[in-house]
Design a protein around this motif. Structure first.
Motif, PDB file in Angstrom:
ATOM      1  N   SER A   1       0.864  -1.279   0.041  1.00  0.00           N
ATOM      2  CA  SER A   1      -0.126  -0.060  -0.187  1.00  0.00           C
ATOM      3  C   SER A   1       0.936   1.343  -0.024  1.00  0.00           C
ATOM      4  O   SER A   1       0.584   2.343  -0.095  1.00  0.00           O
ATOM      5  CB  SER A   1      -0.839   0.034   1.187  1.00  0.00           C
ATOM      6  OG  SER A   1      -0.086   0.270   2.532  1.00  0.00           O
ATOM      7  N   SER A   2       2.072   1.174   0.187  1.00  0.00           N
ATOM      8  CA  SER A   2       3.046   2.274   0.217  1.00  0.00           C
ATOM      9  C   SER A   2       4.455   2.015  -0.009  1.00  0.00           C
ATOM     10  O   SER A   2       4.872   0.932   0.211  1.00  0.00           O
ATOM     11  CB  SER A   2       2.647   2.976   1.666  1.00  0.00           C
ATOM     12  OG  SER A   2       3.484   2.369   2.701  1.00  0.00           O
TER      13      SER A   2
ATOM     14  N   ARG B   1       3.265  -1.291  -8.819  1.00  0.00           N
ATOM     15  CA  ARG B   1       2.982  -0.604  -9.778  1.00  0.00           C
ATOM     16  C   ARG B   1       3.906  -1.203 -10.995  1.00  0.00           C
ATOM     17  O   ARG B   1       3.287  -1.119 -12.225  1.00  0.00           O
ATOM     18  CB  ARG B   1       3.195   0.931  -9.562  1.00  0.00           C
ATOM     19  CG  ARG B   1       1.968   1.677  -8.740  1.00  0.00           C
ATOM     20  CD  ARG B   1       2.772   2.755  -8.438  1.00  0.00           C
ATOM     21  NE  ARG B   1       2.649   3.810  -9.552  1.00  0.00           N
ATOM     22  CZ  ARG B   1       1.747   4.476 -10.149  1.00  0.00           C
ATOM     23  NH1 ARG B   1       0.716   4.452  -9.768  1.00  0.00           N
ATOM     24  NH2 ARG B   1       2.109   5.048 -11.516  1.00  0.00           N
TER      25      ARG B   1
ATOM     26  N   GLY C   1      -7.657   2.475   4.076  1.00  0.00           N
ATOM     27  CA  GLY C   1      -7.598   3.640   3.341  1.00  0.00           C
ATOM     28  C   GLY C   1      -6.389   4.055   2.370  1.00  0.00           C
ATOM     29  O   GLY C   1      -6.635   4.305   1.097  1.00  0.00           O
ATOM     30  N   ARG C   2      -5.184   3.448   2.674  1.00  0.00           N
ATOM     31  CA  ARG C   2      -4.213   3.495   1.906  1.00  0.00           C
ATOM     32  C   ARG C   2      -4.065   2.492   0.816  1.00  0.00           C
ATOM     33  O   ARG C   2      -3.834   2.647  -0.352  1.00  0.00           O
ATOM     34  CB  ARG C   2      -2.817   3.367   2.958  1.00  0.00           C
ATOM     35  CG  ARG C   2      -2.514   4.745   3.471  1.00  0.00           C
ATOM     36  CD  ARG C   2      -1.055   4.788   3.989  1.00  0.00           C
ATOM     37  NE  ARG C   2      -0.635   3.551   4.899  1.00  0.00           N
ATOM     38  CZ  ARG C   2       0.546   3.187   5.369  1.00  0.00           C
ATOM     39  NH1 ARG C   2       1.532   4.011   5.218  1.00  0.00           N
ATOM     40  NH2 ARG C   2       0.886   2.156   5.988  1.00  0.00           N
TER      41      ARG C   2
ATOM     42  N   ALA D   1      -7.024   1.350  -0.602  1.00  0.00           N
ATOM     43  CA  ALA D   1      -7.875   1.806  -1.620  1.00  0.00           C
ATOM     44  C   ALA D   1      -7.102   2.746  -2.607  1.00  0.00           C
ATOM     45  O   ALA D   1      -7.346   2.637  -3.723  1.00  0.00           O
ATOM     46  CB  ALA D   1      -9.074   2.307  -1.107  1.00  0.00           C
ATOM     47  N   GLU D   2      -6.490   3.518  -2.050  1.00  0.00           N
ATOM     48  CA  GLU D   2      -5.778   4.719  -2.785  1.00  0.00           C
ATOM     49  C   GLU D   2      -4.532   4.041  -3.476  1.00  0.00           C
ATOM     50  O   GLU D   2      -4.473   4.305  -4.663  1.00  0.00           O
ATOM     51  CB  GLU D   2      -5.019   5.662  -1.652  1.00  0.00           C
ATOM     52  CG  GLU D   2      -4.328   6.924  -2.419  1.00  0.00           C
ATOM     53  CD  GLU D   2      -3.832   7.809  -1.663  1.00  0.00           C
ATOM     54  OE1 GLU D   2      -2.915   8.743  -1.922  1.00  0.00           O
ATOM     55  OE2 GLU D   2      -4.154   7.873  -0.526  1.00  0.00           O
ATOM     56  N   ALA D   3      -4.020   3.144  -2.942  1.00  0.00           N
ATOM     57  CA  ALA D   3      -2.851   2.303  -3.844  1.00  0.00           C
ATOM     58  C   ALA D   3      -3.425   1.602  -4.791  1.00  0.00           C
ATOM     59  O   ALA D   3      -2.930   1.502  -5.941  1.00  0.00           O
ATOM     60  CB  ALA D   3      -2.136   1.399  -2.832  1.00  0.00           C
ATOM     61  N   GLU D   4      -4.613   0.992  -4.577  1.00  0.00           N
ATOM     62  CA  GLU D   4      -5.170   0.149  -5.940  1.00  0.00           C
ATOM     63  C   GLU D   4      -5.699   1.138  -6.942  1.00  0.00           C
ATOM     64  O   GLU D   4      -5.369   0.730  -8.077  1.00  0.00           O
ATOM     65  CB  GLU D   4      -6.663  -0.539  -4.844  1.00  0.00           C
ATOM     66  CG  GLU D   4      -7.315  -1.453  -5.961  1.00  0.00           C
ATOM     67  CD  GLU D   4      -8.446  -2.179  -5.381  1.00  0.00           C
ATOM     68  OE1 GLU D   4      -8.744  -3.392  -6.061  1.00  0.00           O
ATOM     69  OE2 GLU D   4      -8.755  -1.850  -4.506  1.00  0.00           O
ATOM     70  N   ARG D   5      -6.281   2.162  -6.464  1.00  0.00           N
ATOM     71  CA  ARG D   5      -6.596   3.060  -7.652  1.00  0.00           C
ATOM     72  C   ARG D   5      -5.467   3.448  -8.321  1.00  0.00           C
ATOM     73  O   ARG D   5      -5.183   3.572  -9.633  1.00  0.00           O
ATOM     74  CB  ARG D   5      -7.330   4.290  -7.081  1.00  0.00           C
ATOM     75  CG  ARG D   5      -8.580   4.172  -6.446  1.00  0.00           C
ATOM     76  CD  ARG D   5      -9.407   5.449  -6.206  1.00  0.00           C
ATOM     77  NE  ARG D   5      -8.648   6.170  -5.073  1.00  0.00           N
ATOM     78  CZ  ARG D   5      -8.915   5.871  -3.791  1.00  0.00           C
ATOM     79  NH1 ARG D   5      -9.847   5.189  -3.440  1.00  0.00           N
ATOM     80  NH2 ARG D   5      -8.409   6.666  -3.068  1.00  0.00           N
ATOM     81  N   GLY D   6      -4.438   3.837  -7.774  1.00  0.00           N
ATOM     82  CA  GLY D   6      -3.011   4.089  -8.625  1.00  0.00           C
ATOM     83  C   GLY D   6      -2.531   3.088  -9.318  1.00  0.00           C
ATOM     84  O   GLY D   6      -1.978   3.454 -10.383  1.00  0.00           O
TER      85      GLY D   6
ATOM     86  N   GLU E   1      -4.341   2.490 -12.579  1.00  0.00           N
ATOM     87  CA  GLU E   1      -3.927   3.496 -13.616  1.00  0.00           C
ATOM     88  C   GLU E   1      -3.186   3.178 -14.592  1.00  0.00           C
ATOM     89  O   GLU E   1      -2.957   3.420 -15.893  1.00  0.00           O
ATOM     90  CB  GLU E   1      -3.726   5.005 -13.037  1.00  0.00           C
ATOM     91  CG  GLU E   1      -4.622   5.596 -12.181  1.00  0.00           C
ATOM     92  CD  GLU E   1      -4.177   6.977 -11.432  1.00  0.00           C
ATOM     93  OE1 GLU E   1      -2.925   7.166 -11.755  1.00  0.00           O
ATOM     94  OE2 GLU E   1      -5.075   7.542 -10.867  1.00  0.00           O
TER      95      GLU E   1
END
Length: 275
Positions: free
Chosen positions: A16-17, A25, A42-43, A45-50, A53
């Protein structure tokens, strides 16, 4: 360069970070299906979105505490079942406290083993049946430079990471005939969120960027590593092109291990000579 990662399934613990996210990625960019796991939803979900992409395959995120061996084992099995196989496992976890060897009590050494060594061992053992079933596998352990180079104030890290190295090397000798390679990645100081937070604390309200530059001074390149530079090495080792590389400790430290200790009087002498 085609790394042969198309449709390979990669599981990234600590994805996640930081270094785990950067590697997830890069694997996704190269065509692998990627499953990431960490505790913070939370992190995650943000990581999954990134990752989505840049992804060319599937991406899935799971909230899991890898220090819970039963939960970690379930996660590995669920990823293999959901994606239909498992080929690549990268274990990136936390870091123990900073301090010298005599500074800690036995309980703190036990905590370092429980928090760093055992999750790596548990995840690897859970993944082995799936990697063997695939007939092709990559096990990558994210350690630190302390896995290869003694650092006096990182005693707990050195103890736990050195143990990971011996575990990984034993696995490498055992699994090579199964088509599975095992490698340890040993990064030096890299500009990740924990390093940025440490720099901010050390700066005490002052110039954080200057503190980060100072932290990156002591290597041959004179700067901090970027997470994507680490990820490029990890992704190469995860690919088909690295099929004959196993049992190694791969320093990604900008040459810090060959610079030697910083001696203030010699540093001053060099400045006098060249300025």
């Amino acid at each position: 360069m085609d790394l042969g990662l198309g449709n390979k399934v990669a599981l990234v613990a600590g994805g996640s970070s930081g270094l785990g996210l950067a590697t997830a990625r890069e694997l996704a960019r190269e065509g692998a299906h990627v499953a990431i796991g960490a505790r913070d939803r939370g992190r995650l979900a943000e990581a999954e979105r990134g990752i989505k992409e840049v992804a060319r395959g599937r991406v899935h995120a799971t909230s899991v505490d890898v220090t819970d061996q039963a939960a970690a084992h379930r996660w590995v099995d669920e990823v293999a079942a959901d994606f239909g196989a498992l080929h690549i496992v990268l274990v990136s976890g936390g870091s123990p406290q900073i301090g010298t060897a005599s500074q800690f009590e036995p309980a703190e050494y036990q905590a370092a083993v429980d928090g760093v060594l055992l999750p790596a061992v548990s995840l690897a053992l859970a993944a082995l049946p799936h990697l063997r079933a695939a007939g092709w596998g990559r096990l990558l352990f994210v350690a630190s430079e302390t896995a290869s180079v003694p650092v006096a104030r990182l005693a707990l890290s050195g103890v736990a990471r050195a143990a990971i190295v011996r575990f990984a090397q034993s696995l490498a000798s055992e699994l090579g005939r199964d088509g599975i390679t095992v490698n340890v990645l040993a990064p030096g100081t890299t500009r990740t969120p924990p390093v940025e937070r440490a720099a901010a604390k050390l700066a005490e309200g002052g110039d954080v960027e200057a503190r980060l530059r100072t932290m990156g001074h002591h290597n041959a390149l004179g700067r901090l590593a970027r997470p994507d530079e680490f990820a490029a090495v990890a992704t190469f080792l995860a690919g088909e092109r690295a099929s004959f590389v196993t049992g190694g400790i791969h320093l990604i430290d900008g040459g810090a291990s060959v610079v030697g200790p910083e001696l203030p009087h010699l540093t001053a002498a060099r400045k006098d000579t060249y300025t």
